[in-house]
Design a protein around this motif. Structure first.
Motif, mmCIF file in Angstrom:
data_model
loop_
_atom_site.group_PDB
_atom_site.id
_atom_site.type_symbol
_atom_site.label_atom_id
_atom_site.label_comp_id
_atom_site.label_asym_id
_atom_site.label_seq_id
_atom_site.Cartn_x
_atom_site.Cartn_y
_atom_site.Cartn_z
ATOM 1 N N GLY A 32 0.680 -1.283 -0.034
ATOM 2 C CA GLY A 32 0.243 0.004 0.099
ATOM 3 C C GLY A 32 0.883 1.136 0.133
ATOM 4 O O GLY A 32 0.528 2.337 -0.754
ATOM 5 N N THR A 60 -11.556 2.919 -0.857
ATOM 6 C CA THR A 60 -10.411 2.093 -0.890
ATOM 7 C C THR A 60 -11.061 0.715 -0.698
ATOM 8 O O THR A 60 -10.262 -0.175 -1.480
ATOM 9 C CB THR A 60 -9.744 2.076 0.567
ATOM 10 N N CYS A 71 -5.694 0.068 3.129
ATOM 11 C CA CYS A 71 -5.450 -0.485 1.834
ATOM 12 C C CYS A 71 -6.678 -1.372 1.164
ATOM 13 O O CYS A 71 -7.450 -1.773 2.117
ATOM 14 C CB CYS A 71 -4.203 -1.359 2.016
#
Length: 231
Positions: A32, A60, A71
């Motif tokens: 990430g 996300t 992430c």
């Protein structure tokens, strides 16, 4: 204008059948951070001084127990899309991956025409919405799209995943707003503006495909982005 003339460049023509890389099965913290760093390295000034003409709005889509905190597949697709645009002559889009967690308001300033004019900067004129199930329940994304509509931005909506056709499932009323009539009304009016817009807006690609499965979609996106930024 951004990206050059209105004609399709050889690079864009070459991407007429381009397949974007799908997200990996999981995204850890190191991956990430690498995605964020690789985008930040592409801008030519400090992030706080960066006012590009286009922005992306994405969620996300964190997968609990699979991805590291902060992430998810949405950030992967956002990164892929921006790098694809860079390779075809566009600057980096303003997007949440440029800012540290919690600095979302800096992104929102780029959408507000009056604020940009007062700072002597040009406001972003085009918003690219990465449509996904996660975006349709993300309240920050709701705010971003609403702000873009309020400031009369051009919109390009990319279908990144299959979504529910039932708009009642989009952005449910938050529990904390149910108790206050004014907050409830304000939220529902904002929601209605965005839902009505997205429900009737054409997407790239059309329903049944996504930008990850339709080889022609990335090239269509570049053509639409070039057109929007030239207006």
């Amino acid at each position: 204008k951004e990206g050059g003339s209105s004609s399709i460049s050889p690079l864009i023509a070459a991407t007429a059948s381009y397949t974007m890389m799908p997200p990996p099965e999981s995204i850890d913290a190191e991956a990430g951070q690498a995605l964020r760093s690789n985008i930040i390295r592409q801008i030519e000034c400090p992030v706080n001084d960066f006012f590009p003409p286009w922005v992306t709005s994405y969620a996300t889509g964190h997968r609990k127990g699979v991805d590291a905190q902060g992430c998810g597949p949405g950030m992967w697709i956002n990164s892929e899309l921006i790098h694809f645009a860079i390779r075809n002559g566009f600057r980096v889009a303003m997007n949440g991956m440029l800012f540290a967690t919690g600095n979302w308001k800096s992104y929102m300033v780029r959408l507000h025409r009056e604020s940009c004019e007062m700072m002597g900067e040009k406001c972003a004129t085009t918003m690219v919405v990465l449509l996904s199930p996660a975006l349709l329940v993300s309240y920050p994304c709701l705010d971003e799209i609403f702000e873009g509509l309020e400031n009369k931005m051009e919109f390009i909506v990319l279908r990144c995943d299959h979504i529910s056709s039932s708009t009642k499932e989009w952005w449910p009323l938050p529990d904390k707003k149910r108790r206050d009539m004014k907050q409830r009304h304000a939220f529902m009016l904002k929601r209605k503006t965005v839902v009505d817009f997205l429900a009737q807006e054409n997407t790239i690609p059309p329903p049944g495909e996504t930008i990850l499965t339709a080889p022609s979609a990335p090239g269509v996106f570049l053509k639409e982005l070039r057109s929007a930024l030239s207006r």
